[in-house]
Motif scaffolding. Structure first.
Motif, mmCIF file in Angstrom:
data_model
loop_
_atom_site.group_PDB
_atom_site.id
_atom_site.type_symbol
_atom_site.label_atom_id
_atom_site.label_comp_id
_atom_site.label_asym_id
_atom_site.label_seq_id
_atom_site.Cartn_x
_atom_site.Cartn_y
_atom_site.Cartn_z
ATOM 1 N N GLY A 355 10.568 -14.168 -6.182
ATOM 2 C CA GLY A 355 9.301 -14.700 -5.692
ATOM 3 C C GLY A 355 8.466 -13.587 -5.099
ATOM 4 N N THR A 356 7.775 -13.871 -4.015
ATOM 5 C CA THR A 356 6.878 -12.877 -3.426
ATOM 6 C C THR A 356 7.668 -11.858 -2.614
ATOM 7 O OG1 THR A 356 6.500 -14.047 -1.327
ATOM 8 C CG2 THR A 356 5.124 -14.679 -3.204
ATOM 9 N N SER A 357 7.152 -10.631 -2.588
ATOM 10 C CA SER A 357 7.786 -9.579 -1.784
ATOM 11 C C SER A 357 7.673 -9.891 -0.299
ATOM 12 C CB SER A 357 7.130 -8.229 -2.088
ATOM 13 O OG SER A 357 5.732 -8.272 -1.820
ATOM 14 N N TYR A 358 6.600 -10.568 0.096
ATOM 15 C CA TYR A 358 6.366 -10.831 1.510
ATOM 16 C C TYR A 358 7.399 -11.818 2.062
ATOM 17 C CZ TYR A 358 1.974 -8.918 -0.197
ATOM 18 O OH TYR A 358 1.043 -8.127 -0.821
ATOM 19 N N GLY A 359 7.549 -12.940 1.379
ATOM 20 C CA GLY A 359 8.534 -13.917 1.832
ATOM 21 C C GLY A 359 9.946 -13.371 1.753
ATOM 22 N N SER A 360 10.241 -12.610 0.693
ATOM 23 C CA SER A 360 11.581 -12.056 0.519
ATOM 24 C C SER A 360 11.930 -11.103 1.657
ATOM 25 C CB SER A 360 11.678 -11.320 -0.822
ATOM 26 O OG SER A 360 11.448 -12.204 -1.900
ATOM 27 N N ILE A 409 16.366 -5.734 -9.974
ATOM 28 C CA ILE A 409 15.820 -4.961 -8.853
ATOM 29 C C ILE A 409 14.641 -4.166 -9.398
ATOM 30 C CG2 ILE A 409 16.323 -3.217 -7.099
ATOM 31 C CD1 ILE A 409 19.322 -4.042 -7.454
ATOM 32 N N GLY A 410 13.473 -4.711 -9.226
ATOM 33 C CA GLY A 410 12.254 -4.110 -9.746
ATOM 34 C C GLY A 410 11.079 -4.941 -9.285
ATOM 35 N N VAL A 411 9.896 -4.614 -9.778
ATOM 36 C CA VAL A 411 8.711 -5.330 -9.321
ATOM 37 C C VAL A 411 7.653 -5.307 -10.422
ATOM 38 C CG1 VAL A 411 7.737 -3.258 -8.242
ATOM 39 C CG2 VAL A 411 7.029 -5.515 -7.431
ATOM 40 N N PHE A 412 6.864 -6.365 -10.479
ATOM 41 C CA PHE A 412 5.700 -6.390 -11.366
ATOM 42 C C PHE A 412 4.621 -7.239 -10.710
ATOM 43 C CE2 PHE A 412 7.551 -10.439 -12.543
ATOM 44 C CZ PHE A 412 6.461 -11.236 -12.850
ATOM 45 N N GLU A 456 -1.183 0.145 -8.174
ATOM 46 C CA GLU A 456 0.129 0.669 -8.557
ATOM 47 C C GLU A 456 0.796 1.358 -7.370
ATOM 48 O OE1 GLU A 456 -0.299 3.125 -11.991
ATOM 49 O OE2 GLU A 456 -0.989 1.470 -13.270
ATOM 50 N N GLY A 457 0.012 2.028 -6.541
ATOM 51 C CA GLY A 457 0.572 2.665 -5.357
ATOM 52 C C GLY A 457 1.198 1.659 -4.409
ATOM 53 N N MET A 458 0.566 0.503 -4.284
ATOM 54 C CA MET A 458 1.100 -0.561 -3.421
ATOM 55 C C MET A 458 2.449 -1.045 -3.948
ATOM 56 S SD MET A 458 -0.726 -4.223 -2.621
ATOM 57 C CE MET A 458 -0.579 -4.741 -4.344
ATOM 58 N N LEU A 459 2.555 -1.243 -5.273
ATOM 59 C CA LEU A 459 3.810 -1.704 -5.867
ATOM 60 C C LEU A 459 4.898 -0.637 -5.762
ATOM 61 C CD1 LEU A 459 2.582 -3.563 -9.085
ATOM 62 C CD2 LEU A 459 3.000 -4.485 -6.803
ATOM 63 N N LYS A 460 4.519 0.621 -5.998
ATOM 64 C CA LYS A 460 5.499 1.703 -5.891
ATOM 65 C C LYS A 460 6.016 1.833 -4.468
ATOM 66 C CE LYS A 460 3.665 4.507 -9.708
ATOM 67 N NZ LYS A 460 2.910 5.728 -10.069
ATOM 68 N N SER A 461 5.136 1.649 -3.511
ATOM 69 C CA SER A 461 5.557 1.723 -2.114
ATOM 70 C C SER A 461 6.603 0.660 -1.809
ATOM 71 C CB SER A 461 4.347 1.542 -1.189
ATOM 72 O OG SER A 461 4.754 1.515 0.165
ATOM 73 N N PHE A 462 6.399 -0.556 -2.309
ATOM 74 C CA PHE A 462 7.377 -1.617 -2.060
ATOM 75 C C PHE A 462 8.712 -1.292 -2.735
ATOM 76 C CE2 PHE A 462 9.422 -5.498 -3.770
ATOM 77 C CZ PHE A 462 9.855 -6.031 -2.567
ATOM 78 N N TYR A 463 8.650 -0.813 -3.975
ATOM 79 C CA TYR A 463 9.891 -0.552 -4.716
ATOM 80 C C TYR A 463 10.667 0.627 -4.126
ATOM 81 C CZ TYR A 463 13.027 0.488 -8.628
ATOM 82 O OH TYR A 463 14.133 0.731 -9.400
ATOM 83 N N TYR A 464 9.970 1.749 -3.930
ATOM 84 C CA TYR A 464 10.665 2.965 -3.519
ATOM 85 C C TYR A 464 10.891 3.055 -2.007
ATOM 86 C CZ TYR A 464 9.986 4.610 -8.276
ATOM 87 O OH TYR A 464 10.024 4.732 -9.652
#
Length: 531
Positions: A355-360, A409-412, A456-464
């Protein structure tokens, strides 16, 4: 008789009738809510039904079930019936009626585990089916004997996975899918961005099918005493009629339901003239575990997180939607269990595709905080992937079935660009903006180069900076290793255990046992589950 007197008598009659209706309604409510233990005769057969979706947990509603036929069955309810019947000396056998189910392979394995545990008591489980597909037959192979109606068939035709690609349709509609994914195997957005299955998607699906199919074949071979080669040949010849299945040794007999009951009478030593004593699932659930010496002792909290993860409150689902995981609800439950001095350990049951990164992340933090005070064990159901794995990663131990789907384990993320569609239908949509990135999510324009870099920077920040380090911390591995097995790839429970993403095989019962050990509760002491 005067007119006024007639009117008065008429009104009194109406009032009396209304009072009678109200009294009857109250009586029905009383009967519906009365949970007196049913009478269970010695040498009884417990009749259980396996069909439908079976959510992990559902609040039992005697009123709705009895008056309106509400289906409040759940996996935990079914497993509890097996545990009670094992301990109940009055129950001598279980007759499992198996209909078409919507459960996943993980839950199927959990039910098989419960059947195997019950059979350790020396009591038999007989399975009866009108017909069966792969999963129904897979569950049935755990039983002592398998019966199929004479007219029935076994549709054990093997496993298939289909991937729907919508890019061609979106192109015709003038919709452009502007998505970004991190991870070679994070293929969820490809249904919108591609016209065919990608090599990465095909690789993962083949690996999962190979694992599941091998387990399916070997389970049938072991339980029906056949070679894997013979089982594969039978699958390739399916569908198989009930008579042919009997000849092939896939089932024990073709029989109607009454004939199965007759065989149970013989097995349990009934006289021919005797009537088989049966008790239904609905009645037997009114037998409390405590009355059989179960569910007593130190308290272990069980928190259920079933469905897609988001913010706010959880939703138990209904006719127009399934269950959802609300971060506020789960966080509160975890915090309450953490702060309750009477709770010795916590089991978090996860059955979620993400689901969402925030709730997770909010749930992850609550799990991590609870772990500082007492053991937290995760039990994975059919699926605990992406955000479902994120919230699990920091637990002391992770338990899953070999057929659980986990990892991812990834994000889109992204947006549909509807400019072409609006032009096609003659609509015009214009924006007036203030702020450099105010148009980030405009539905009529793709991301600009600057917007894409920001997004993309926002998504990379969450993943890495969040996902990978938190999984690495929880699994006690370095980030580089986790990144190498992550990449958005989905794993079966078997594959996940080989790579250190889970610790043990098993279901909710196994997770409770592990939580008990971690809480230093003596092995000979019972535990009480608090939901």
């Amino acid at each position: 008789m005067s007119r006024s007197r007639k009117i008065a008598i008429f009104i009194v009659g109406i009032l009396l009738a209304l009072m009678l209706v109200v009294a009857l309604f109250i009586g029905l409510i009383f009967v519906a809510f009365r949970e007196d233990a049913p009478s269970v005769a010695d040498n009884s057969v417990l009749v259980l039904k396996l069909e439908g979706s079976l959510p992990d947990f559902a609040v039992e509603d005697p009123f709705g079930a009895r008056l309106f036929g509400r289906d409040d069955r759940s996996l935990t309810g079914l497993l509890t019936q097996f545990k009670k019947a094992k301990a109940d000396k009055r129950v001598s056998a279980i007759l499992l009626d198996i209909g078409l189910s919507q459960i996943g392979w993980g839950k199927a394995d959990e039910i098989r585990d419960a059947i195997a545990d019950f059979r350790q008591s020396g009591k038999p489980v007989y399975a009866h089916m009108e017909y069966a597909t792969n999963k129904e037959y897979y569950v049935a192979t755990a039983c002592d004997r398998i019966y199929v109606a004479p007219i029935g068939d076994l549709f054990i035709v093997g496993l298939a996975a289909d991937v729907m690609s919508l890019r061609g349709s979106l192109d015709k509609l003038g919709v452009y899918p502007d998505f970004y994914q991190i991870g070679k195997y994070k293929t969820a957005p490809e249904q919108y961005t591609r016209k065919e299955m990608s090599p990465a998607s095909r690789e993962v699906i083949n690996a999962i099918l190979d694992d599941f199919y091998g387990r399916f074949v070997n389970t049938i071979a072991t339980t029906r005493q056949k070679s894997p080669e013979d089982v594969r040949a039978l699958i390739d010849s399916a569908p198989i009629s009930a008579n042919d299945a009997k000849q092939a040794g896939l089932i024990d007999a073709t029989a109607y339901r009454d004939e199965v009951e007759a065989e149970l009478k013989t097995r349990l030593g009934y006289k021919e003239a005797d009537k088989l004593k049966k008790i239904s699932h609905g009645d037997y659930r009114r037998v409390t575990p405590e009355s059989l010496g179960l569910n007593q002792g130190e308290r272990i909290a069980v928190v259920f997180a079933s469905g897609p993860i988001g913010s706010g409150s959880s939703d138990e689902g209904g006719p127009f939607g399934g269950q959802t995981v609300g971060a506020d609800t789960i966080v509160k439950a975890l915090n309450d269990a953490r702060d309750d001095k009477n709770i010795r350990a916590i089991v978090l049951r996860v059955d979620s595709p993400g689901g969402t990164s925030y709730g997770s992340d909010l749930i992850w933090h609550a799990v991590d905080a609870a772990k500082q005070k007492k053991p937290v064990v995760v039990s994975m159901g059919d699926v605990a992937a992406s955000g479902g794995y994120y919230i699990s990663a920091t637990a002391n131990k992770i338990v899953a079935e070999p057929t659980t789907i986990t990892g991812s384990i990834g994000v889109f993320a992204g947006k549909p660009v509807l400019k072409g569609f609006y032009d096609w239908i003659g609509a015009n949509n214009e924006y007036v903006l203030r702020g450099k990135n105010a148009g980030l999510f405009r539905e009529t324009e793709p991301f600009t180069a600057e917007e894409r870099a920001k997004f993309e920077g926002m998504l990379k920040s969450f993943y890495y900076d969040a996902f990978l380090p938190k999984v690495a911390q929880g699994r006690k591995r370095d980030v580089e290793y986790i990144d190498s097995i992550a990449q958005g790839r989905v794993w079966t429970g078997t594959q996940a255990k080989e790579r250190g993403l889970i610790d043990e095989f098993g279901g909710l019962d196994k997770a409770v046992e592990i939580a008990k050990e971690l809480a230093n509760i003596p092995a000979d002491k019972g535990v009480r589950r608090v939901v």
